[in-house]
Design an enzyme around this catalytic site. Structure first.
Site: not given
Ligand code: TGC
Ligand code: FAD
Length: 392
Positions: A288, A372
């Site tokens: 189970q 992401e």
């Molecule tokens: P905030 O003031 O909320 O927004 C700024 C402006 O952006 C607009 N907006 C969006 N637009 C389209 N899609 C969305 N999901 C949007 N979220 C917000 C918003 O309306 C505003 O527009 P405007 O016209 O008023 O200026 O921005 P904030 O600075 O407070 O940050 C918001 C937050 C935390 C949600 C955002 O910055 C966030 O999503 N942080 C996480 C960062 C992240 O996801 N990084 C990913 C990097 S790439 C990656 O990881 C690739 S991995 C690839 C792989 O190997 O598969």
């Molecule tokens: P941080 O932002 O320093 O966060 C550290 C911890 O603090 C996390 O647990 C987070 O949830 C927490 N935290 C942060 N802010 C807050 C808050 N306000 N309240 C509560 N908790 C909070 N990025 C790209 O641009 N392009 C890429 O192609 C890409 N590829 C990647 C591939 C790999 C293998 C990895 C590991 C990462 C990649 N990234 C890429 C980056 C990825 O998007 C970041 O690692 C991710 O967005 C988190 O950022 P950080 O690592 O700086 O963590």
């Protein structure tokens, strides 16, 4: 080859009946390709921390790069559910394979298609679709991950070109890329995208070594030291953080589907093993405690499949909100990582071996739950959506 028969891949709620003939054909062809091209190589690539040779060109050949990009630019003009299905099948092979396809499709081709000039689309999209050109996406920086709005990378107008300075970190495919879509601040402090080509003086892409996760994928930095970027390489049609965040909507949607593939691989392996492995004279599947695990895996996979299908319908109708996408990314990655960890236990000691996929998927998903947008950040996005209060 997978350890289990592919006919045992679950469709517990008859979701296939909601898919079209074309969706099912696409799924079969990607599934076959994963079996023949990826499965025989993936453990070796992950163990040795090397990428799979020619991966991007092979992904191009099966139409996995920019599936929803219009055909006139080399894409396949498919719908969003097709894109999701492709991501699911790729990640059943490995998150590194899905990562390669999602960065190229959603983070490089998508912004060029949405925000690029006609010349940029013609110049880059067909080569990206075929995999002859590899793209990277630079948003994250050493000091700014979850908070990309505070990025320090910047560019200034320097006559007939822009001068770009700064650094991006954790960039998928940085060491391999031919081009990078880079987000930096202009002289007004507003975020804009630039296409930076390998070979531009002052642009380097050092590799990040020693990862325990996504070992079959190359990760690195993008470093810009007074890089001269031609003015025609600026993405002209978007200003502000909504540019890169729109790309993330597409990639996060793909991840929501993709991780279901990793979960399916773990579930099917565990089910097969539990039926074959005998302890105390009976298959461990007859106990189970093991049935509870298997039943819960299938329940969670089925819920995730339904979430994705409806999200795909919303996306096809251009109605999916960023918060809905965050909910699916967060839920499904957590679901997959828990199934990877728990299913490893069903295999006992064998679960730690490279012949079985659980440790590899579990380690990969540690990156997927962070990139992401982290698990916590997606929760805060949902929290803000339902309360109207920003808790970042
Ligand atoms: P905030 O003031 O909320 O927004 C700024 C402006 O952006 C607009 N907006 C969006 N637009 C389209 N899609 C969305 N999901 C949007 N979220 C917000 C918003 O309306 C505003 O527009 P405007 O016209 O008023 O200026 O921005 P904030 O600075 O407070 O940050 C918001 C937050 C935390 C949600 C955002 O910055 C966030 O999503 N942080 C996480 C960062 C992240 O996801 N990084 C990913 C990097 S790439 C990656 O990881 C690739 S991995 C690839 C792989 O190997 O598969
Ligand atoms: P941080 O932002 O320093 O966060 C550290 C911890 O603090 C996390 O647990 C987070 O949830 C927490 N935290 C942060 N802010 C807050 C808050 N306000 N309240 C509560 N908790 C909070 N990025 C790209 O641009 N392009 C890429 O192609 C890409 N590829 C990647 C591939 C790999 C293998 C990895 C590991 C990462 C990649 N990234 C890429 C980056 C990825 O998007 C970041 O690692 C991710 O967005 C988190 O950022 P950080 O690592 O700086 O963590």
């Amino acid at each position: 080859m997978s350890y289990y028969p592919l006919t045992s891949i679950p469709d517990y709620y008859g979701i296939d009946s909601l898919l079209t003939e074309e969706h099912l054909l696409i799924r079969q062809s990607v599934r076959d390709w994963i079996e023949s091209f990826v499965m025989p190589k993936i453990d070796d690539a992950a163990q040795h921390h090397t990428d799979i040779p020619d991966l991007m060109k092979e992904l191009g050949k099966i139409g996995a790069l920019g599936p929803y990009i219009p055909e006139e630019y080399g894409g396949s003009g498919l719908d969003q559910i097709s894109y999701g299905i492709i991501m699911q099948e790729l990640e059943r092979g490995d998150s590194a394979v899905r990562s390669a396809a999602s960065v190229q499709s959603s983070l490089v081709m998508f912004p060029i298609n949405e925000f690029g000039s006609e010349e940029q689309k013609k110049k880059y999209l067909p080569q990206l679709a075929s995999g002859e050109m590899i793209g990277a996406f630079g948003l994250t920086e050493p000091n700014h991950g979850s908070d990309p709005g505070s990025m320090e990378t910047y560019f200034v107008d320097n006559g007939d070109h822009y001068l770009l300075n700064g650094a991006k970190m954790w960039i998928t495919n940085a060491p391999l890329c031919d081009i990078a879509v880079v987000w930096g601040k202009n002289e007004d402090g507003k975020v804009q995208g630039l296409i930076v080509e390998r070979g531009f003086e002052g642009f380097s892409t050092p590799e990040t070594q020693n990862k325990w996760s996504l070992r079959a994928s190359k990760t690195g930095e993008l470093v810009f030291n007074n890089v001269k970027v031609p003015k025609e390489n600026l993405l002209p049609n978007v200003i502000g953080l909504k540019g890169p965040l729109s790309c993330l909507n597409s990639a996060r949607y793909g991840i929501s589907w993709g991780v279901i593939g990793a979960a399916i691989d773990c579930y099917c392996t565990a089910l097969q093993y539990a039926k074959e492995r005998k302890q105390f004279g009976k298959p461990i599947a007859s106990y189970q405690l093991q049935q509870k695990k298997l039943a819960e895996f299938l329940t969670e996979i089925t819920k995730a499949q339904l979430l994705c299908l409806q999200l795909g319908n919303l996306k096809n109708a251009h109605k999916a909100t960023p918060a809905q996408i965050s909910m699916a990314k967060r839920n499904n990655v957590k679901m997959a990582i828990e199934i990877a960890r728990e299913s490893r236990q069903i295999l006992g000691g064998m679960g730690i071996m490279g012949e079985f996929p659980m440790m590899r998927h579990a380690a990969n998903l540690e990156s997927v739950i962070t990139y992401e947008g982290t698990h916590d950040i997606h929760l805060l996005i949902t929290g803000m959506d339902i309360t109207g209060i920003n808790a970042f």
